[in-house]
Design a protein around this motif. Structure first.
Motif, PDB file in Angstrom:
ATOM      1  N   THR A  90      66.058 -24.207 -41.926  1.00  0.00           N
ATOM      2  CA  THR A  90      66.847 -23.229 -41.699  1.00  0.00           C
ATOM      3  C   THR A  90      67.601 -23.128 -40.449  1.00  0.00           C
ATOM      4  O   THR A  90      67.204 -23.930 -39.780  1.00  0.00           O
ATOM      5  CB  THR A  90      66.191 -21.735 -41.796  1.00  0.00           C
ATOM      6  N   LEU A 104      65.925 -16.772 -36.608  1.00  0.00           N
ATOM      7  CA  LEU A 104      64.643 -17.543 -36.800  1.00  0.00           C
ATOM      8  C   LEU A 104      64.511 -18.793 -35.889  1.00  0.00           C
ATOM      9  O   LEU A 104      63.288 -18.823 -35.056  1.00  0.00           O
ATOM     10  CB  LEU A 104      64.650 -18.145 -38.260  1.00  0.00           C
ATOM     11  N   VAL A 156      57.792 -22.081 -50.828  1.00  0.00           N
ATOM     12  CA  VAL A 156      57.888 -21.065 -49.722  1.00  0.00           C
ATOM     13  C   VAL A 156      56.606 -20.341 -49.390  1.00  0.00           C
ATOM     14  O   VAL A 156      56.177 -19.850 -48.568  1.00  0.00           O
ATOM     15  CB  VAL A 156      58.977 -19.932 -50.280  1.00  0.00           C
ATOM     16  N   LEU A 209      54.962 -22.217 -46.963  1.00  0.00           N
ATOM     17  CA  LEU A 209      55.586 -21.784 -45.568  1.00  0.00           C
ATOM     18  C   LEU A 209      55.046 -20.620 -45.150  1.00  0.00           C
ATOM     19  O   LEU A 209      54.763 -20.624 -43.835  1.00  0.00           O
ATOM     20  CB  LEU A 209      57.215 -21.666 -45.730  1.00  0.00           C
ATOM     21  N   ARG A 210      54.794 -19.633 -45.848  1.00  0.00           N
ATOM     22  CA  ARG A 210      54.065 -18.316 -45.366  1.00  0.00           C
ATOM     23  C   ARG A 210      52.590 -18.355 -44.685  1.00  0.00           C
ATOM     24  O   ARG A 210      52.472 -17.396 -43.976  1.00  0.00           O
ATOM     25  CB  ARG A 210      53.998 -17.378 -46.639  1.00  0.00           C
ATOM     26  N   VAL A 253      54.394 -19.014 -41.587  1.00  0.00           N
ATOM     27  CA  VAL A 253      55.168 -17.955 -41.220  1.00  0.00           C
ATOM     28  C   VAL A 253      54.690 -16.815 -42.350  1.00  0.00           C
ATOM     29  O   VAL A 253      55.438 -16.768 -43.318  1.00  0.00           O
ATOM     30  CB  VAL A 253      56.854 -18.384 -41.092  1.00  0.00           C
ATOM     31  N   ALA A 282      58.058 -15.111 -43.779  1.00  0.00           N
ATOM     32  CA  ALA A 282      59.178 -16.006 -44.431  1.00  0.00           C
ATOM     33  C   ALA A 282      59.682 -15.665 -45.674  1.00  0.00           C
ATOM     34  O   ALA A 282      58.804 -15.042 -46.606  1.00  0.00           O
ATOM     35  CB  ALA A 282      58.618 -17.548 -44.684  1.00  0.00           C
ATOM     36  N   TRP A 288      65.937 -19.906 -46.243  1.00  0.00           N
ATOM     37  CA  TRP A 288      65.624 -21.653 -46.303  1.00  0.00           C
ATOM     38  C   TRP A 288      66.031 -22.255 -47.479  1.00  0.00           C
ATOM     39  O   TRP A 288      66.226 -21.654 -48.534  1.00  0.00           O
ATOM     40  CB  TRP A 288      64.027 -21.827 -46.537  1.00  0.00           C
TER      41      TRP A 288
END
Length: 481
Positions: free
Chosen positions: A267, A272, A366, A369-370, A373, A376, A381
């Motif tokens: 990103t 962010l 994703v 990713l969470r 983050v 997110a 992204w």
């Protein structure tokens, strides 16, 4: 009739660029030809979007210290990176590299773990490392308020009651190895080296006089030719094994490589990027290779900030991102087949991990990713394809480091493997100079000492020297934490 030169470099990455620049500094009268099969240098593993840009100094990477009480490997990796910092500082002083901000930026290195077991491990790792001179300044916290100050994206809406901990080293760095590579090759050309792009080396053949015929083919037009060289370095990433096999040196027997690709979520959304100014590593999944340790990285490439998360492993039989589908099969020989089959039979965790990674769609990535983050959003992204890595297979084992394979007479050498790779390029090339050019070693020593003032000394054994050396390079490279 072929042309004759002193040195041929195969591959337009940071390894060839560094070795070529060192040799030009040590032996200005030597003729150097470099071959790159693509239209530009630094398009494979050295490209900033094909790697995470971490200046690997073992500040945050847990795989360099599996035993929390034993810092030896972590210290060794850090020592190697200090050599890189010193050489880059000297190159900036001499105008060989541009201003430091074009290729390196101060970026804290963090480790973040969850769960009681990993928290206990990280706490002990911190207690061990804080006593090491090269790790002075390392911080540790289990306090959400402190970690939130270090990396807000990690802590926003984090589940209450979950055990977690983090370490932070302000003196970490983000490195654009592509910029380093391009700048070094530009300097080499200015010093008379011949860089031949869009030119693929097809075969290496040793002559009776000990020199090497390097046979090449132009990718545009198809013209062929031969360069005769006294020394050949194969810095061609995953393709190195193919060329070393072509050279028929006995030292390559038994070797194979296993290709692993990667993807990152990326990103450039300012709100962010502004909230995360660190590289944060965590524990690897069971069976995952070290290069697949999950991490959330702040990046600075050509003046633009971004974040990358991953990597997510992919599989391709190619040895390079721009390789061939037949690569994995073309390497097979009778002398390495047994070893490669054994690797497949004894690394079922890796196979399971790769299958799991390949089944992840964008949404699942994703979700991963969470874990880093919690807030997110997928729309913020994009998924980018990273580089190909070729892990070494030898004696029935899959190895996760880098290894130089050279002939007994030192006339040819090549680099196999991946992590920590580019960050320790200088250390790897110094070892190569010692093993391949023993007759020149004594004459080269004063110049090398000038370029790398603490060469031959262990910084971690002398706290005062460590502070002095790291302080000088931090100032010259403008990376004061």
């Amino acid at each position: 009739m072929s042309e004759s030169v002193d040195v041929v470099l195969i591959g337009g990455g940071v390894m060839s660029a560094t070795l070529g620049t060192l040799l030009k500094e040590l032996q200005p009268d030597w003729n150097i030809v470099a071959f790159e099969r693509l239209g530009e240098v630094a398009q494979e593993s050295s490209n900033p979007w094909n790697n995470a840009g971490t200046g690997h100094a073992a500040l945050c990477e847990l795989n360099y210290m599996p035993n929390a009480d034993d810092p030896s490997k972590a210290v060794g990796i850090n020592e190697q990176f200090q050599l890189s910092r010193q050489l880059w500082s000297s190159f900036v002083d001499r105008g060989i590299l541009d201003e430091a901000e074009t290729f390196i930026n101060a970026t804290p290195h963090m480790t973040f773990v969850r769960g009681e077991k990993d928290v206990a491990y990280l706490r002990q790792r911190y207690e061990t490392l804080k006593e090491q001179p090269l790790f002075q300044g390392i911080e540790y916290s289990e306090d959400s308020r402190v970690i939130n100050q270090w990396a807000p994206l990690l802590m926003n809406r984090r589940r209450a009651g979950e055990p977690f901990a983090a370490t932070r080293v302000p003196s970490g760095t983000d490195v654009d190895f592509g910029a380093i590579t391009r700048q070094l090759f530009r300097h080499l050309e200015g010093q008379g080296a011949d860089l031949r792009l869009d030119t693929e080396v097809k075969k290496l053949k040793k002559k009776s006089d000990g020199t090497w015929d390097v046979r090449y083919r132009r990718r545009v037009g198809g013209a062929t030719g031969t360069v005769n060289a006294k020394f050949v370095f194969v810095g061609a990433g995953g393709w190195a094994i193919k060329l070393l096999q072509s050279a028929k040196i006995p030292e390559i027997k038994g070797y194979g490589v296993f290709p692993i690709g990667g993807q990152f979520l990326k990103t450039t959304k300012p709100e962010l990027v502004e909230k995360h100014r660190a590289k944060v590593y965590s524990q690897a999944a069971v069976g995952a290779p070290p290069m697949s340790v999950p991490h959330l990285d702040a990046r600075m490439v050509e003046g633009e900030g971004s974040l990358m998360f991953g990597p997510f492993a992919t599989f391709s039989p190619k040895f390079l991102k721009t390789g061939r589908w037949t690569d994995i099969v073309a390497q097979v020989r009778m002398n390495n087949l047994g070893s490669m089959l054994k690797v497949g039979a004894t690394n079922l965790d890796l196979v399971k991990y790769l299958v799991g990674e390949l089944m992840k769609n964008f949404s699942k990535k994703v979700d991963s990713l969470r874990e880093f983050v919690p807030t997110a959003k997928g729309d913020d992204w994009e998924l980018i394809q990273a580089g190909q890595r070729a892990q070494v297979m030898k004696n029935g084992k899959l190895q996760f480091g880098t290894e130089v394979v050279s002939s007994a007479d030192g006339s040819i050498a090549g680099l196999l493997g991946a992590s920590p790779g580019a960050s320790t390029t200088v250390s790897i090339m110094l070892d190569l100079l010692s093993s391949c050019f023993p007759d020149q070693k004594a004459a080269w020593e004063p110049k090398l000492q000038e370029l790398i003032p603490t060469l031959g000394q262990k910084l971690n054994d002398d706290a005062a020297l460590a502070r002095q050396a790291t302080g000088i390079t931090a100032e010259k490279l403008d990376i004061l934490g």
